[in-house]
Write a protein that holds these residues in place. Structure first.
Motif, short mmCIF file in Angstrom:
data_model
loop_
_atom_site.label_atom_id
_atom_site.label_comp_id
_atom_site.label_asym_id
_atom_site.label_seq_id
_atom_site.Cartn_x
_atom_site.Cartn_y
_atom_site.Cartn_z
N PHE A 44 6.44 -12.29 -2.70
CA PHE A 44 5.68 -11.04 -2.72
C PHE A 44 6.36 -10.07 -3.68
N ASP A 45 5.56 -9.38 -4.50
CA ASP A 45 6.11 -8.52 -5.55
C ASP A 45 6.36 -7.09 -5.08
N TRP A 46 6.64 -6.89 -3.82
CA TRP A 46 6.79 -5.55 -3.27
C TRP A 46 8.10 -4.94 -3.76
N SER A 47 7.99 -3.79 -4.41
CA SER A 47 9.15 -3.26 -5.11
C SER A 47 8.85 -1.87 -5.66
N CYS A 48 9.88 -1.25 -6.24
CA CYS A 48 9.69 0.03 -6.92
C CYS A 48 8.83 -0.13 -8.17
N ASP A 49 8.92 -1.28 -8.80
CA ASP A 49 8.07 -1.54 -9.96
C ASP A 49 6.60 -1.54 -9.54
N ARG A 50 6.33 -2.15 -8.40
CA ARG A 50 4.96 -2.12 -7.88
C ARG A 50 4.53 -0.70 -7.54
N PHE A 51 5.45 0.09 -7.00
CA PHE A 51 5.15 1.48 -6.67
C PHE A 51 4.77 2.26 -7.92
N GLN A 52 5.49 2.02 -9.01
CA GLN A 52 5.20 2.72 -10.26
C GLN A 52 3.80 2.39 -10.77
N ASN A 53 3.35 1.18 -10.51
CA ASN A 53 2.05 0.74 -11.01
C ASN A 53 0.89 1.04 -10.07
N THR A 54 1.16 1.08 -8.77
CA THR A 54 0.06 1.20 -7.81
C THR A 54 0.19 2.40 -6.87
N GLY A 55 1.39 3.02 -6.81
CA GLY A 55 1.61 4.10 -5.87
C GLY A 55 1.98 3.63 -4.48
N GLN A 56 2.20 2.32 -4.31
CA GLN A 56 2.59 1.75 -3.02
C GLN A 56 3.69 0.72 -3.21
N MET A 57 4.68 0.74 -2.30
CA MET A 57 5.73 -0.28 -2.34
C MET A 57 5.17 -1.63 -1.93
N MET A 58 4.21 -1.63 -1.00
CA MET A 58 3.54 -2.86 -0.58
C MET A 58 2.10 -2.50 -0.20
N PRO A 59 1.21 -3.48 -0.15
CA PRO A 59 -0.19 -3.17 0.16
C PRO A 59 -0.36 -2.72 1.61
N GLU A 60 -1.51 -2.14 1.90
CA GLU A 60 -1.79 -1.63 3.24
C GLU A 60 -1.69 -2.72 4.30
N ASP A 61 -2.08 -3.94 3.96
CA ASP A 61 -2.03 -5.04 4.92
C ASP A 61 -0.76 -5.87 4.79
N GLY A 62 0.28 -5.30 4.18
CA GLY A 62 1.50 -6.05 3.92
C GLY A 62 2.14 -6.64 5.17
N ILE A 63 2.22 -5.85 6.23
CA ILE A 63 2.84 -6.33 7.46
C ILE A 63 2.09 -7.54 8.00
N ASP A 64 0.76 -7.47 7.96
CA ASP A 64 -0.04 -8.60 8.45
C ASP A 64 0.15 -9.84 7.58
N LEU A 65 0.36 -9.63 6.28
CA LEU A 65 0.53 -10.77 5.37
C LEU A 65 1.78 -11.58 5.70
N VAL A 66 2.86 -10.91 6.11
CA VAL A 66 4.11 -11.64 6.37
C VAL A 66 4.28 -12.04 7.84
N ARG A 67 3.42 -11.54 8.68
CA ARG A 67 3.60 -11.74 10.13
C ARG A 67 3.58 -13.22 10.53
N GLU A 68 2.86 -14.04 9.80
CA GLU A 68 2.70 -15.44 10.19
C GLU A 68 3.78 -16.35 9.63
N TYR A 69 4.73 -15.81 8.87
CA TYR A 69 5.80 -16.64 8.32
C TYR A 69 6.90 -16.84 9.36
N ASP A 70 7.77 -17.82 9.10
CA ASP A 70 8.87 -18.11 10.02
C ASP A 70 10.05 -17.16 9.81
N ALA A 71 10.18 -16.62 8.60
CA ALA A 71 11.28 -15.70 8.29
C ALA A 71 10.95 -14.99 6.99
N ILE A 72 11.68 -13.90 6.73
CA ILE A 72 11.54 -13.13 5.50
C ILE A 72 12.91 -13.08 4.83
N TYR A 73 12.92 -13.33 3.53
CA TYR A 73 14.16 -13.34 2.74
C TYR A 73 14.03 -12.22 1.72
#
Length: 353
Positions: A44-73
């Motif tokens: 996932f490209d969530w970052s300050c670079d993304r914030f500069q381009n979109t005004g958000q560090m991650m999308p509105e549904d970001g939490i839901d997107l990662v919720r089904e994974y086994d872990a986050i790195y």
């Protein structure tokens, strides 16, 4: 026998985050091949670079997107062009809170070959874990500003401690101590902070009564910080509130030689959501892109992730391989007095693995 597969959401983030996450993935992939399981990565490209381009560090549904994974790195969050409170409250803190990653576990260990800033200390003297409450306490979002920009300007911040939140972090600390050397130290400041810290002390005393056979100690945060420097050998598991734990878990690795090798686990012990693993170091804009970042913290964090996923043999092998490279000057990175760059360091870990 079914082949074990683990789905991992990777968030390289900013700066050297990309470099160390790539390095960690390479080592973890080698461990997976050796011990008979697979790691399926989604970036996932969530970052300050993304914030500069979109005004958000991650999308509105970001939490839901990662919720089904086994872990986050996670790599690192932060860049000079974005205020720190914007980047952290836009990414890292929402992940911790909305996934209820309430236990921040940070091991502190002096490895053979790493120069300790404390005179005459050896690896057996420094080996403890800071367990930090990760979702409430002093870092609550309760408060605000009044009369901004005027001589009457005022700021208020409320520290929120709940019995539920305090008791459960105590349980994590005591359970961990039972698997280690059976000692828990509490960080407090009840002589100066008259409501929340006496409450914290009461809940620590209650936890002590529930866990016979575990020895305990409690220190005010100021003298506890001094004891980290003067008597690091006293400690096994240290449990602390969000603010105190944040401070102590940076002081600890500094005492052990370098914050550059320190890992962190953001755990949901009930495993209802994916836990998140990250190096403690930041995005290091001054060396980003130069290929010289120390990958040890990301590799160690990756080993903690493997352990959490049940791959304990692989986790131990990765830590041992990392320790082997740290012990030799020719396989340490420059920040630890060695000569290796990131790629060479990874190659050395792979060879040891």
């Amino acid at each position: 026998m079914n082949h074990r597969r683990h789905r991992i959401a990777t968030i390289p983030g900013d700066g050297i985050g990309h470099e160390v996450i790539e390095a960690g993935q390479e080592v973890l992939e080698a461990a997976a091949r050796k011990f008979g399981f697979s790691l399926n990565w989604t970036e996932f490209d969530w970052s300050c670079d993304r914030f500069q381009n979109t005004g958000q560090m991650m999308p509105e549904d970001g939490i839901d997107l990662v919720r089904e994974y086994d872990a986050i790195y996670l790599g690192a969050v932060g860049w000079p062009t974005v205020p720190d409170h914007v980047s952290l409250w836009g990414l890292l803190i929402p992940l911790r809170r909305e996934l209820d990653l309430y236990a921040n576990v940070r091991p502190v260990k002096l490895f053979e070959g790493v120069k300790c800033p404390l005179a005459d200390r050896k690896p057996e003297d420094i080996d403890f874990v800071v367990v930090r409450e990760n979702v409430e306490g002093e870092y609550s979002k309760i408060g605000g500003r009044l009369y901004e920009g005027t001589p009457q300007e005022a700021a208020n911040q409320v520290a929120m401690f709940t019995r539920h939140g305090t008791d459960r972090i105590m349980e994590v600390a005591f359970d961990l101590a039972k698997r280690r050397r059976k000692h828990v130290t509490s960080a407090t400041k009840s002589n100066g902070i008259v409501h929340t810290m006496p409450f914290w002390d009461e809940r620590f005393k209650a936890a002590t009564a529930r866990h016979a056979g575990v020895e305990t100690a409690a220190y005010h945060i100021d003298i506890l910080a001094a004891h980290f420097v003067l008597h690091p050998d006293w400690f096994d598991v240290v449990v602390a509130s969000n603010l105190f734990g944040d401070i102590l878990s940076d002081l600890g690795p500094a005492v052990a030689g370098s914050i550059g090798i320190a890992p962190s686990a953001n755990l949901n012990p009930a495993r209802k959501t994916p836990s998140m693993f990250e190096p403690v170091h930041g995005s290091a804009p001054d060396i980003a892109g130069k290929g010289i970042a120390n990958p040890a913290a990301a590799i160690w964090a990756g080993a903690m992730m493997l352990e959490h996923l049940g791959e304990t043999q692989a986790a131990e092998a990765v830590i041992n391989a990392m320790a082997t490279t740290l012990a030799q000057n020719e396989t340490r990175t420059a920040d630890l007095g060695g000569t290796e760059d990131t790629r060479q360091s990874v190659a050395a870990v792979l060879a040891a693995l």
